[in-house]
Write a protein that holds these residues in place. Structure first.
Motif, mmCIF file in Angstrom:
data_model
loop_
_atom_site.group_PDB
_atom_site.id
_atom_site.type_symbol
_atom_site.label_atom_id
_atom_site.label_comp_id
_atom_site.label_asym_id
_atom_site.label_seq_id
_atom_site.Cartn_x
_atom_site.Cartn_y
_atom_site.Cartn_z
ATOM 1 N N ASN A 85 13.109 -33.564 -10.859
ATOM 2 C CA ASN A 85 12.275 -33.965 -9.921
ATOM 3 C C ASN A 85 11.966 -33.162 -8.843
ATOM 4 O OD1 ASN A 85 10.187 -36.191 -11.367
ATOM 5 N ND2 ASN A 85 12.252 -37.192 -11.664
ATOM 6 N N PRO A 88 9.536 -29.225 -8.904
ATOM 7 C CA PRO A 88 8.073 -28.806 -8.372
ATOM 8 C C PRO A 88 7.975 -28.744 -6.614
ATOM 9 C CG PRO A 88 7.997 -30.724 -9.776
ATOM 10 C CD PRO A 88 9.409 -30.455 -9.400
ATOM 11 N N LEU A 94 1.946 -25.269 -5.728
ATOM 12 C CA LEU A 94 1.586 -26.555 -6.025
ATOM 13 C C LEU A 94 1.047 -27.285 -4.905
ATOM 14 C CD1 LEU A 94 4.516 -27.966 -8.249
ATOM 15 C CD2 LEU A 94 2.311 -27.083 -8.998
ATOM 16 N N SER A 95 0.095 -28.101 -5.047
ATOM 17 C CA SER A 95 -0.577 -28.477 -3.854
ATOM 18 C C SER A 95 0.231 -29.868 -3.201
ATOM 19 C CB SER A 95 -1.915 -29.583 -4.057
ATOM 20 O OG SER A 95 -1.637 -30.554 -4.981
ATOM 21 N N ASP A 96 -0.014 -30.013 -1.753
ATOM 22 C CA ASP A 96 0.585 -31.069 -1.178
ATOM 23 C C ASP A 96 0.606 -32.334 -1.718
ATOM 24 O OD1 ASP A 96 1.267 -29.117 0.804
ATOM 25 O OD2 ASP A 96 -0.063 -29.590 2.126
ATOM 26 N N ASP A 97 -0.523 -32.782 -2.508
ATOM 27 C CA ASP A 97 -0.634 -33.993 -3.224
ATOM 28 C C ASP A 97 0.319 -33.889 -4.341
ATOM 29 O OD1 ASP A 97 -2.670 -35.166 -1.204
ATOM 30 O OD2 ASP A 97 -4.311 -34.559 -2.747
ATOM 31 N N THR A 98 0.388 -33.026 -4.975
ATOM 32 C CA THR A 98 1.253 -32.918 -6.099
ATOM 33 C C THR A 98 2.717 -33.087 -5.496
ATOM 34 O OG1 THR A 98 -0.122 -31.582 -7.451
ATOM 35 C CG2 THR A 98 1.911 -31.493 -8.319
ATOM 36 N N LYS A 99 3.103 -32.355 -4.475
ATOM 37 C CA LYS A 99 4.728 -32.580 -3.982
ATOM 38 C C LYS A 99 4.988 -33.945 -3.403
ATOM 39 C CE LYS A 99 5.096 -27.558 -3.108
ATOM 40 N NZ LYS A 99 5.220 -26.599 -1.905
ATOM 41 N N PHE A 101 3.766 -36.791 -4.610
ATOM 42 C CA PHE A 101 3.685 -37.509 -6.119
ATOM 43 C C PHE A 101 5.412 -37.408 -6.397
ATOM 44 C CE2 PHE A 101 4.437 -37.476 -10.657
ATOM 45 C CZ PHE A 101 4.007 -38.796 -11.075
ATOM 46 N N PHE A 102 5.869 -36.210 -6.387
ATOM 47 C CA PHE A 102 7.190 -35.990 -6.703
ATOM 48 C C PHE A 102 8.263 -36.400 -5.969
ATOM 49 C CE2 PHE A 102 5.351 -33.394 -9.865
ATOM 50 C CZ PHE A 102 5.961 -33.535 -11.261
ATOM 51 N N ARG A 105 8.492 -40.167 -6.287
ATOM 52 C CA ARG A 105 9.446 -40.348 -7.303
ATOM 53 C C ARG A 105 10.841 -40.335 -7.097
ATOM 54 N NH1 ARG A 105 7.357 -38.242 -13.156
ATOM 55 N NH2 ARG A 105 9.240 -39.119 -13.791
#
Length: 168
Positions: A85, A88, A94-99, A101-102, A105
């Motif tokens: 995890n 990413p 990768l976008s800030d939103d994607t980051k 998310f991780f 998590r």
């Protein structure tokens, strides 16, 4: 005894410029070449082998014991739920939103570990074992990506205990 060799993971090159995938076709680290010619490439396996080669250090419980299976459970959790995890978060594309998310998590996983550390100095209890080395690396990565664990008191105390060990 061992020799460290730096690997440029983006270029898949060793420090001498040679192709790292000729050593490890997975193109990932760690990789440990053994005198027998065998190659081990998964950290959870490598640390168990190291622990088994130095049984007097008590870095892992005996093979076949229920405690050994608990150690393997921790190593697999750290590898699959934390280590993967984090990947990413090291990807600039990768976008800030994607980051985010991780990161969320990961915080959920760190909250679980914080609770599991209640009344324990280390993940297996009162003694340092190989999962502690792996988890400490993940906590260093948390610092590197700005993941704030300050609200997890057991994990903060654990990190300080491991950091204070002479070989760290």
């Amino acid at each position: 005894p061992f020799d460290l060799v730096r690997v440029d993971l983006k270029a898949k090159k060793l420090e001498d410029g040679s192709d790292y995938t000729q050593i490890n076709p997975k193109g990932q680290v760690p990789a440990l070449g053994l005198e027998s010619g065998d190659l081990l490439t998964e950290g959870a396996v490598i640390v168990q082998m190291i622990a088994d080669k130095a049984p007097h250090k008590n870095l892992a419980p005996a093979h076949g014991s229920s405690e050994r299976y608990k150690l393997q459970e921790w190593l697999n959790f750290i590898a699959s739920e934390l280590h993967k995890n984090f990947s990413p978060l090291f990807q600039p594309a990768l976008s800030d939103d994607t980051k985010a998310f991780f990161q969320d998590r990961l915080m959920g996983k760190f909250k679980y570990i914080d609770q599991a550390l209640t009344g324990r100095d280390y993940v297996m209890g009162q003694h340092f074992t190989v999962p502690d080395a792996y988890l400490f690396t993940m906590l260093a990565w948390a610092d590197r990506v700005g993941l704030d664990i300050s609200g997890l008191p057991n994990l903060v105390g654990y990190k300080a205990r491991v950091a204070a060990r002479p070989k760290v």
